[in-house]
Structures are given as structure tokens and as C-alpha cells.
Design a protein around this motif. Sequence first.
Motif, short mmCIF file in Angstrom:
data_model
loop_
_atom_site.label_atom_id
_atom_site.label_comp_id
_atom_site.label_asym_id
_atom_site.label_seq_id
_atom_site.Cartn_x
_atom_site.Cartn_y
_atom_site.Cartn_z
N HIS A 192 1.05 6.91 0.88
CA HIS A 192 -0.04 5.95 1.03
C HIS A 192 -0.89 6.02 -0.22
O HIS A 192 -1.50 7.04 -0.50
CB HIS A 192 -0.89 6.27 2.26
CG HIS A 192 -0.26 5.83 3.53
ND1 HIS A 192 -0.55 4.62 4.13
CD2 HIS A 192 0.67 6.40 4.31
CE1 HIS A 192 0.17 4.50 5.23
NE2 HIS A 192 0.92 5.57 5.36
N LYS A 193 -0.91 4.92 -0.95
CA LYS A 193 -1.61 4.91 -2.24
C LYS A 193 -3.07 5.25 -2.05
O LYS A 193 -3.71 4.70 -1.17
CB LYS A 193 -1.48 3.52 -2.85
CG LYS A 193 -0.14 3.27 -3.45
CD LYS A 193 -0.25 2.05 -4.35
CE LYS A 193 1.10 1.42 -4.54
NZ LYS A 193 1.00 0.11 -5.18
N ARG A 219 10.92 15.41 6.74
CA ARG A 219 10.75 16.64 7.52
C ARG A 219 11.97 17.52 7.38
O ARG A 219 11.87 18.73 7.19
CB ARG A 219 10.50 16.28 8.98
CG ARG A 219 10.20 17.48 9.84
CD ARG A 219 9.93 17.11 11.27
NE ARG A 219 8.65 16.48 11.44
CZ ARG A 219 8.42 15.45 12.24
NH1 ARG A 219 9.40 14.96 12.95
NH2 ARG A 219 7.22 14.92 12.35
N PHE A 270 0.82 -1.21 0.00
CA PHE A 270 0.00 0.00 0.00
C PHE A 270 0.86 1.26 0.00
O PHE A 270 0.35 2.36 0.15
CB PHE A 270 -0.95 0.01 1.21
CG PHE A 270 -0.24 -0.16 2.52
CD1 PHE A 270 -0.10 -1.41 3.08
CD2 PHE A 270 0.30 0.94 3.19
CE1 PHE A 270 0.55 -1.58 4.28
CE2 PHE A 270 0.95 0.78 4.39
CZ PHE A 270 1.08 -0.48 4.93
N TYR A 278 3.44 3.81 -1.94
CA TYR A 278 3.97 4.23 -3.23
C TYR A 278 5.34 4.82 -2.97
O TYR A 278 5.46 5.82 -2.26
CB TYR A 278 3.04 5.29 -3.83
CG TYR A 278 3.60 6.01 -5.03
CD1 TYR A 278 4.27 7.23 -4.90
CD2 TYR A 278 3.46 5.47 -6.30
CE1 TYR A 278 4.77 7.87 -6.00
CE2 TYR A 278 3.96 6.12 -7.40
CZ TYR A 278 4.61 7.33 -7.25
OH TYR A 278 5.11 7.98 -8.34
N ASP A 327 2.54 15.02 3.17
CA ASP A 327 1.15 14.67 3.01
C ASP A 327 1.01 13.16 2.99
O ASP A 327 1.77 12.47 2.33
CB ASP A 327 0.69 15.28 1.68
CG ASP A 327 -0.75 14.99 1.39
OD1 ASP A 327 -1.10 14.91 0.20
OD2 ASP A 327 -1.51 14.84 2.35
N CYS A 328 0.03 12.62 3.73
CA CYS A 328 -0.15 11.17 3.80
C CYS A 328 -0.26 10.57 2.40
O CYS A 328 0.25 9.49 2.13
CB CYS A 328 -1.41 10.81 4.58
SG CYS A 328 -1.53 11.53 6.19
N ALA A 329 -0.96 11.29 1.52
CA ALA A 329 -1.24 10.73 0.20
C ALA A 329 0.01 10.67 -0.67
O ALA A 329 -0.02 10.08 -1.74
CB ALA A 329 -2.30 11.57 -0.51
N THR A 330 1.11 11.26 -0.21
CA THR A 330 2.35 11.17 -0.99
C THR A 330 2.82 9.74 -1.10
O THR A 330 3.31 9.31 -2.13
CB THR A 330 3.47 11.98 -0.30
OG1 THR A 330 2.94 13.21 0.10
CG2 THR A 330 4.63 12.19 -1.23
N ARG A 375 12.17 9.61 -7.94
CA ARG A 375 12.01 10.90 -7.25
C ARG A 375 13.11 11.09 -6.23
O ARG A 375 13.63 12.18 -6.06
CB ARG A 375 10.66 10.93 -6.52
CG ARG A 375 9.50 11.31 -7.40
CD ARG A 375 9.29 12.82 -7.50
NE ARG A 375 10.18 13.50 -8.38
CZ ARG A 375 10.08 13.51 -9.70
NH1 ARG A 375 9.11 12.84 -10.27
NH2 ARG A 375 10.94 14.15 -10.41
N SER A 433 8.82 6.01 -5.00
CA SER A 433 9.40 6.21 -6.32
C SER A 433 10.90 6.42 -6.18
O SER A 433 11.34 7.46 -5.67
CB SER A 433 8.75 7.43 -6.97
OG SER A 433 9.46 7.79 -8.12
#
Lengths: 431, 928, 170
Positions: C169-170, C157, C113, C115, C164-167, C120, C117
Motif C-alpha cells: 500500500h503506497k 505468508r 494505490f 505498489y 507489512d501493509c506499507a510493502t 522484486r 514491483s
Amino acid sequence: MNPLALPPAMSPDTFLVLRYLLIAALLLYLPFLGIVIAGSAASLALNFFGREDRDEGALRLSREWIEAVTVNRWVLLLLGLLPYPAVAYLCLRILGGRTSLPAIAWIVPFGALLVGCPLLSLYRSAIRRTGEPPAAPFRAGTAGLLATGFASYLMFLLLGVLADPAKLPLVRSNLVFLFSWHSLVGFLLFLALSFGLAGGIALRFLGRSKAGEAGADPGYDARVRTAGTSFALGGALAAPALVVLYLVSLPATGMSAGVFVMAAAVPVLALAVFAPLSLLPGNGERTPGDRVTSLFVLMFLAVILCYQAAVGNAFQGLSAPPGPLAAAGAVSKGGPETEKPAAGDAAALEKGKKVYDAVCSVCHRFDVKIIGPPYNDVVPKYKGNVEKLKAFIRNPVKVDPSFPAMPKPPIKEDEIDAVARYLLFTVKVGK
Amino acid sequence: MKRRNFLWLLGVISGSTVMSACGSPNRSAKFTSYLLPPEEGIVPGEPSFHPSTCTECPAGCGVMARVREGRPVKLEGIPGHPVSDGGLCVRGQSSLYRLYHPERLRGPLARNGGKLRPISWEDAFSRVAGSLKGSREKGRKNLFLSGRTTGSVSRIADAACERLGVERLPEYEVYSHAAVKEANALLFGERDVPHYRIEEADFLLTVGADLLETHVSPVAYTRKISSARAGGNLLWYHVEPHISLTGANADRRYAIAPGREPLLLSFLLREVLEKRTPKVRLPAELLAALPRTTASTVSGIAGIPPESLKEIADRLAAAKRPLVIAGGVGTSQPGGLDVASAAGLLQWVTGAFPERVDFARSENYRAVGTLRDMENLSARMGRGEAGVLFLFRTDPVSSLPPRLAFRENLKKADLSVGMGEFLDDTLREADLVLPLSHSLESWGDVEPRRGIVSLLQPVLPPLHDTLSDGDVLLGLLGNPSGKRPAGGYRDLLAAAWGKRLGESGRSRLLRQGYLEEAVPKKPVSLDGKKAVSALRGVGEAGDVGKPVLFLTPSLRTFDGRSRNLPLLSEIPDPLTTITYGSWISVSEDTATRAGLRDRDEVTVAAADWKVVLPAKVQPGLPAGVFVVFRDAVPAPPIRTDPRTGGPVDTIEGVRIAKTGRTVAIPILSGSLSQQGRGLIPDPVHREEERRHKRWTLYPEHEHKEYRWAMAVDLDRCNGCTACVAACHIENNVPVVGKKDHLKGREMSWLRIEPFYGKGAVDFLPMLCQQCHYAPCETVCPVFAAYHNPEGLNVQVYKRCVGTRYCSNNCPYKVRRFNWWQHRWPEPMDRMLNPDVPAREVGVMEKCTFCIQRIRAGKDKAKDEGRKVRDGEFTTACAQSCPTGALTFGNLLDEDSKVYRLAHSERAYRVFETLGTVPSIHYLRGGKP
Amino acid sequence: MKKTIATIAALGYFGVSFLLVGGLWYLWYRTGPAPLQPIAFPHTVHAGRLQIPCTFCHIFADRARSAGAPPLEKCMGCHKTIATEKEEIRKLTRHYEERRPIEWKRVYALPDFIYFSHKRHVKAGVECAMCHGDVAGMKRVRRVNELIMGWCVSCHRVRGAPRDCATCHK
């Protein structure tokens, strides 16, 4: 210090020396600290219930026990306080220096010790004078016990960082992350072994009146025996389970065969404590104290060695030593500096350098042999003939028996052209 | 208890709290290295896109398959494709389920001792060869029956049949448009369905043809109609005897008495002839064949108010480029030929040829036969004339009426060879079953209409031991040793394309996925004499005896071929919101009279046929009319129209009787009425939308670079649910099944809500509104629902503990809970989109605005050092919508389409008065 | 009787804990931080002595989400002629000739779950050794950290990467 920096790689010898020193310091310190905590706890408890029930035997045991574990006031203070800075220093040194952790992480436990040990000493003196100390020293003793216990918990948290050093940047960013499950379990294991050892001490040194001796009190002896035995049995029973939990909670990076071997010793030793004390019929041993004490000390050693093995593993491969590939990730910095080439060829030379970096640099350098011969030796043989060099690159043949055969490079025709030009230009210009 | 005991107990309890064992996830995973480096442009972890064509229905829309790690995980329309132009319907999106269906045939089977047992391809082909020879010697005929087949496969089939001495029968399609073809044949000498260029029309009159659902090429028609209407260039009136999704979306819908379409159309014809300029002359005998009527008579008989009649006639006469299309239920009635002919004549007199009705680019239904052809076939088989019978991608056993006795007669053939993907009713009766690869596993081409070649290319190797259509046919042709040519079809295709399209044409085809060819122009002339015979029944007073039952095609299963795709049962029927099960739609009038309520079980009987179904009250359905989907009832008694040979999909004189039981069928919508809540605002609610400053305790969200928003144009949305299917597949939304639906626990993140009112149906797509002040975020005890800096309401699945408070608090009820651990049976687990995690049991999920696409889009933009451009990527629902109703974009970008739409006059938000400030702006409809 | 039960219980308890230690050892041996790989590839030789840059073999580290293992053809590029007498190289060649890709045991595996990269991170200038440790000094690659979320967040940090969590967590 760079907050993201991991513990820097140090020479294996330094690391080993530091670890052995830490083992020694812990072996010296932990059992003593442990029996101080366990003994004081026992003493305070016995004192509390003894006073309530007006139990002389309990009060006597309470006094004798703490006397036995702390030897005398100075031993308590010195041996309780002084080894801590050594342990803290060694930990920090292994982690990379004085600033590797915020100072508060190792100062607070020391402060707690500075508070706790004197308080315990106060209690001890009070209990020696009157078997039944008034409320204040008793409370002082309790406070001292709590402070010392807290200090040792914090010390275990600190030791725990060594078992998971990759977490160091995380701990630096927020001290809350000092907490780890393996530290907690380690602390509980420490407590279990401490109580066991305290029981052993009681069996060894207390209630050993010979029959018929003046002041002999078989009732009291039996009491001592019961108390000591139950502490020893409790420790022996708790230890194996806690060791298993410790292994489960240790970070996987710390695992190796050594860790398991050391950990496996603990159930065996615990059984050796347990069996004679509880299972064999009859009046059993006369003097179990020796055996119990030494077995618990051995258990301490086993756990400390297990922990140190984990630390050694966790540090393995963690940080790259400084060197050209330490910051590896970028393309290699092969090829010498070249002077500005003619304008039209700049693109081809750029391309050729890329091909060299990506394909040829695996085996060739300009000045040293890696697998194939250094370019400075072989390229001049082509006397600037691009086509001849290209032909060779296209279909390499074995020329020099002392080098392995060059495999056909997987590059396209335009790349062959580019790299040939690049090589001829670079070697011609030379260093 | 004593103090010490209490302390002891406390210690024991707290000590026995489970210690988390440093949760190490499964670290023993293996990972495989490549053997050879992937080819240029293929990067592991990044999708690659390959064009192909959807084969779920005969329309042939181009699809772009998104391939991840060697398997397709999503299908999208190809923008610019001459059929679909970027849209893909609900069945097309779901066709991925067909590829990965666990029940697909996995290898050839042969009937041995009554049961089908596996055999090898070599044995299968040699058996066929042997039987072919044997039946020829016995003097029997070898026959080849297929569904509508176009392109190279059709040519190979012809060649194979010729070589093997097999008679190629007329193709069998349930919806063969027999009446339209017969009418066109008689009138214009073209036995085919023409290409309707609706985009060229300014007034469209459809009679029965369900253009938006299943008629010929629904995605193409939907696209054309919606873009023409959006430009304000098209007015669309629809006439039908029942109510359909198509009718619900037309500008005006007129309910006509069943069977009265010929009368209406001949009335309109006379009106047009009279009033239209320039005047068109019709041959005298033809004119005489048209009955003379008055508006009031027609109005009385047909049931359309006289003002409406006048309006239709006037518009038809006055429109510069009118277009009349008849089809669907309009032409599958006893007077079907009359309807089709009258419509054809109307096309002729309004000058629709060739700009709007084009035979040169006809829809390639020429080779499709009629029900009568199937009657003949069945009779021949019954007489024992059939030797080897090939059944290629067709399912006559389940769709033909029982009176043809097709199943029984099939058994009389020497050897029946079934070729298909599933063991459907037909293949179950076959003696030899040859499994075909899915179109995504095969090379080929499709010619959806003349002048278009659409590519079929494999995007993954066959999952099972199957062969592609062309390879099977080549195998039948075979070589004497019986070994099958592996991949021989591909080389053949490449050569054929090279010859026909040229080198550059072939590479364009492979790159784009389609190619448009020039077609020779065909002048169209009207054959007056034949036209008269076509209009024979127009004046008759015969009507379709009420009460009448219409058997219609279904949006979700077409003619029944898509009924085994689980997703299509999971997505509700847009008009009724029923998901699983069959039902009969009854009118409100009938319901009141018979005391029927939703789910009451009724017996539907006519002559010697009976079926038991639950009833659903359908507002808008005229009294005395009942509707059932054709594939919902087994063995319906369908007659053959003697004049066209096609089926008559109406059953007259049906009687409905309550059985007294109720059937549990899931009806997902709570209410078909808005209950006055202004979800789709009418003028009353406009006052409420005044936006006042809201006072809030929460800190204001700041959006720096992006603020994602969506605009939904309710004028364009026609309720086709293509977006729902796209969302399911893109986001690995599981299919939960009937039991959960009965409890009201639907799983789809996006739903189409139909609201009936004032004689019209409005469709509201409802999905997570990504509220600015989301009620769900504030009540989550573990901070699993939070507001991200780009305006999205993000659900972190790993944090969710399943209190379901968020769903409780959501006023839009768009949050979905995983009540079960959903399993994806092999090989369906390969369909999962790897960019989206499959949620565990006990976790709440909802629309995320396709955050995986947002992430990928930002990643790509960051690689290039720029911000995301408008239109660079979009959500799955918006991408699939054939009408372009959904627009997604960055609200902070003032040049973006979504910004423009959100600030338009029509924009409003649902439940604005609650103060949630949703990010989805709806554009209210402006229907006249 | 009671004594026997007690004896058996005690021996059972200690025996079980001893066996548990053994069991954990076995588990560690199979799935621990330094799993046994099908071919004993030594980074010490390739990355250490020969100083081959990481991206020469791990071609997708700066181009894709997952760095992955190099394709076999890359290995054969040199090993067609180099060190062919070694058993491991012979194993490698057999894999290549029989068209059997090597199934490496994963050392750094993030859960499904997440992501992550690589591209990046490499482009942001994160060095390989920061997360993967001193790979050039490892005869057998071992995992050097526990990949817990807090560890990732602490670096994000400090470096100002999105938290952001969505960075992730898919």
C-alpha cells in the motif's frame, strides 16, 4: 503438498469427463436435497402453526408434504447421503487430488448430513404415526433441517472453490476464505429453486382428490393449491434476481458467453412458471403441478450448467502443463553444453552466449529449425572464418530460398564479434 | 408487534444488506507500448534526474528535476551547485505549479477588435516584422524591455535588437538594488551588486537586507550563514526598522528608528576607523563628510540602547573578517544612498575586498535599470515615441506606481508585444501576446553571477503551443518567409557553448548542470571625491516621519511574480501564519492604543492614497511602524529616490483608522505563545526531560534492520517553509483553499510554528512524530493506523473509514483529514507523484517519512544485496532545507548522522512527558 | 385494471432481469478477463511453438516495477520479413511506420494505490506462470485470477515475504 500450488493442469479430456460427471451428480443430488430442505421447512412450519391453531388441514398438509418430498425413509437416507461423497470426490479431483483441500472442508458437511438426514427421517416417521407429533421429534426435525441446510451451504462453499480456483492457495492458508459471495448467492438461488420445486411437488402430488371421491376435501385441495402456488411463485420471483446477483458475484475469470446464455434461460423459465399461475384469468390450469415441477427442474439444470461453464472458464489457462516453458521466466536454456574454452576467450564466449540467448535464439537453435536454419547445418560452411561470419551477421543476405530472409540483428560490433566466436566455437566442438 | 412480524422484519432488513459485488477495480485500462525501446538507463517506473536551473526568481539556483514517464514531478537542489549547494527555497519548490498551471498561455494571441484572439506563430511573427518596418518608416523608436536576463538569451536579445534596429532598454526589476548599485558606482566604479562571501566572514552585520528571504540570492546566503554559524565561526547582527524573518533568525536583532541607518553606520564607521588595527586612512574630505556624534546621541536618535551600540562597534572593530551588507528596506528609504554608501565604506575600511565582497564575481545586476528609467520610458511612450514595444518576461503594469501612467502610455505604442507565460496585467494590455515556454521546457543558460554558467534544459516537451525564450527571439529575427526555426536555438546554444567552454566544458555543463569559469581579477579602489557626494545626506537630521508604512518584498511571492502559484498562498507566512489574503502588520503598541485586534479591518491612508486591509498584531514590530507586502496592495504610491533613481518603499505619515468590520483571514496558528508547554524548551523544562522507565501494557516494538528517525536542529531552522513546499509536491498534498483554512482545516503535513517570547521568535517544524507509542494507533477502529516493523506510523488509506478518532487523539495535531475529494485541474494532474496515491475524500493522511523514498531506497539496496547506507536517500523536507536543519536516517545504524544527533546533549523531544516516545529528536537552540 | 398492472409489473420484472443478464454479458465482453486486443497477438505461436522466453519481449519484467508490453521495434525485428502477408502483421507494420504505438487493453491491472514491483518478484524466484497462468497456451491472453489482496498475502505468508501493509500500500 505445496501450499501455493494451484490446481495442476490436467488433460482437457479428463477435465471434461470430470465436469460432466459433476453435472450429472449435481443434477441428481441438488433437486432432491433441495426439496427435502424446502419440504421439511414447509412441513415443520405448517406443523408448528397447525398445532397452535388446531388446524387439521395444516397438519395434514404438513405430513403429506414431507412424505411426498422424501418418498420413503430409505430414499431419504440413501439419496440424501450417498451422492455427497461423489460430489465431494469429483470436486477434489478437479482441484487436484484428495489433499488439495484440508479434509475438514468436505468432512464437516458430510457429518452435518449424517446428523441431519436421520433426524429428518425421525421427524418424518413421527409425523406419519401421529399427525401431531410430540415436542421431541418436532425439535429433532428442526435440528435436522438446520443441519441439512448447513451441510448444503457448506457444500456450496466447496463447489464455489471450483468457480475461483486461483483462490485455492488462499483457501488452504486459512479456511475462512472458503466463503465467497458467489457461493452464498448460489446457495440462495438453490434455496429459491428448491422452494419452487417443492411447491411444484405439492401441486403435482397432493390434494388431487376428485370431486365426489371418498375423502374428497375441496377445502384442503384449495389449501394445497394455495401453498404450492405461493411456493412456486416465490421461487419464480426470487430466481431471476438471484441469477443476476450470481452473475455479478461470479469472479470475472469464470465468464464466457455460455455462462450468460444459461443464466438468461432462468428468467425465461421463471416467467413460464409465473405467468400461467398468477396472470391468466379464470380457474386457470387444472393441473399446474406437472408444468411447474418440470420447469423448476429445468431451472436447476440451467443453473448447474451455468455454474459448470464458469468452472470450465476459470480453469482455462490457470496452470501451465509441465514442459520446458512451464516455469517460464528465466532466459531460455538454449545452446548445448560446451567444454571449457581457452581461458582468454572465456569472456568473449560468455558474452556471445548472452547475445545468442537474447537475440538469436528467437529464430535459431543448434539442432532444429525454428524459423531460421539450425546452426549445426549452416555454421560449418564458414570453416572457422570469423570475419566471414561476422560480415554475414552484419548484413545478412537471403541464401536459402526455403528460409525467410534474416533480419539485421540489432547488436553492436563487439556483440557481433562475440556471438560469431561463440557460434564457431560451439558448433566446432559440437554435440 | 407479533412475533412473526418481528421475525419477518428482521429477515427483510438483514437480507437487504448490500452484497458487495466482488469489487473489481477498473480493469478496462489501456496500456501503451513503446515505439522504440527507451534509451539506456531509462527504466519505466524509475525516475531519471536531469539538472536545470530554477527561474522563479533572479537568484538562479540549480535544480535537479526528477522525471517520471516524461514529466517532471519534483525539483530538488543540486548539491555542489555554486549558488544553492543542494537547497531549494519555498518558491523554487513551488515553481512546478507554474509549469503545470492551468492558466498558462496556450498559444499566441493578437488583439482583434478589442479582444485577444488566437493566431498562429507565423502570423504573429509577420505582424511584428511588418510593424517594425512600419514604425521605422514613421520615425518611431522600437524598444525592447525585459526583466533581468542573463546568459545566452541576453546575448541573443542584444543581437536581435541590433539586427532589427530595436533599442534595448535597461532591464526592469521591481527590486533593482538601485541604491547599492549607485553607491558602489560612486565609491568603487562598479555599478553592480557584489558577491558576498559570507562563508569567509566571522562577523556579519546586515542593515535591512533580508538575506534569508528575497535579497539577491537567498538560498545561497541561507546556506552560507547556517554552515558558518554551525561551525561556530560566524556571529550575525541584524539592524532593521521593522521585523522580518531574517531579523528573527539573526543572533542579535536591533530595531532602529526608520531612516536613522545612515547615522548609525557613520557612527560605526568612525568607531572602526578609530579602533581597528591595522589603521586604514580615508581621504580627508571624506572623513569630514562623516558627522561627529557620540554614542548617546546616536542611541537617542536611532533608538538603540547605548550598550548595544558599543557592542556592535566593538565587535566590528575587533572582528578579523567582518562583513557589512546593506540592502532591502535599509536602502529603499529616502536616505538609501547614504546607507548603501556608508555600508560600502565600512566594507572598505574593514578590508572586505576582495575576500568577502567580490565585484569580479558580481551578481549580474549591471544591466538592470531603475524606477527612473521606467519613468523615462513611460514619458517617451506618452509622447508617442514608441513604435514596437517588446515586453519580455516583465510585468511593469502591476508593479509600477500609478503616477507613471504606464498602462495608459503603453496603449500609445504602435504595437506592444508581450512575451511571458501568463496573461498578467501587462500582457493583458498588449496587442500581441507570444507565450513563452517554462524554463523546464526550454534550452538555455543562466548566469546568476559572473563566472557561473547554469544550464537550462527541457525535461518535457512544451505542454502548450509555446516557444522557448531563445526560439522566440530567433523567430523575431526570423527568415523572410516568416517560418519559425524549430529548435534552432538549441543548435545555436550548442555551438556557442562549444566555442566558449570547449568540448569538455560543454559536456560537463550538460552533465552537471553548471560550470564555473575563471573570471579576471578586478582591483577595487575607492574614489574619494565621488564618495563624498554619495554621503551627502548622511548628517542630515531628516528622519522618516512616523507613523511609517514599509512596503516589503514577500518570502512567498518575492515581488509579486509568484502570487499566482496556489501553493504559495496555501503555505503560511512564517511570522504571522496567515495564508490567504493581504494584511497590514501593526505593532502591539499601536494595537493597544487603537484598540485593534487581529482581523479588525482598518483604513490605511496617506496623502491621497487609501487602502483597506485587515490588521495583524505583530510582536516585535516597533511602535509607529507598519508593514505591508508590496504586492498586497494595488498601486501603492511609491516615490522615486532622486539620488539613485530607485523606488522609495516607505510611505510616511500613514494614518490607521478602524472601520469597525472584521475580515475573515485565516491565521493558522492557535497562539503565538508556547503557553508554557515547553515545545521549545527553556531551562525550566529541562527538569522534565529526565527520561524515566515507562510502564506500558502494549508489547514492545522490535526493530530488526531499520528504525527510521529524524533530527531537527532548531538552531539551524529559520522558518523559511521550503520543507513545507517540498512535502506538498512530493506527496501530492492538495491545496485546500481559503474556506477550509478559515475553518482551521489546513492540509499541509508539515507546519512551521512560530513562537514569540522574550523578544525573540523561535520556529518549530512540526510533523508527524512517528511515535513509538502512538496514541493514534490504538484508537483506530479499523487498524488503518499501525506501527510498522521499521518504526514508522503507517496510515493505510484504503482501510481508513474516516472516524477521525486518530486525529482527536494526536497530541501534536499533525493528522490531516480529506474533507473533500480534491481535484487537480488539467494539466496539474500530471504533476502528481505516481509513487504516492492521491487520497480520496474521507481518508486521514499525515507525514509518512516519505515512505515511497524509503521503499525505493530499500529496493535499490536489495538489488545490490546490501543494507541502505546513511545519506543514500532522505525525505523531501530534509532534502530541500537550505540550512540542513533536518536530518533523516536509520537510528539503528550507529554511524549515521541521525544517531549522533539524537544522542547529542542538545536532543530532546516534544511532549516527552506524555510518553509517546516520538522518533523525531529536536536539538534545542543554543543562541546567546 | 389491477390484473393489467400486475401483468405489466411481472413482465417488466422478468424482462428487466433478462435484459440485465444481457447487459452483464455485454459488459463482460468489453472488459472481461480476456479483452479483445487491437492486434490479435497469439502467445501460443510465440511463447508456445517458438518457445521465446518471456523476458525476450517483456524486457523490463526483471528490471522494473512494471513488465509492460514490448516496444514495437522488438516486434518489427522479426516481422519486417517474417509472416508479412498476414493481416495482423500488416496492421503492426502500419503502426510502426506511422509512429503510432499500440494501445493494448490491460489484462492484469492493479489499482493505483498498490505498489507492485515485478523486478522484486522475478528476482525472488516467482515464476511467471504462478500469477499469469499458462500464457503460452493462450491464443488470447486471459486473466486467470482475481488479484485479491488475500491471494497475494497467502503467498507472502508462505514464502516469508514481508507482510507489512506499507510493502504494497503506497
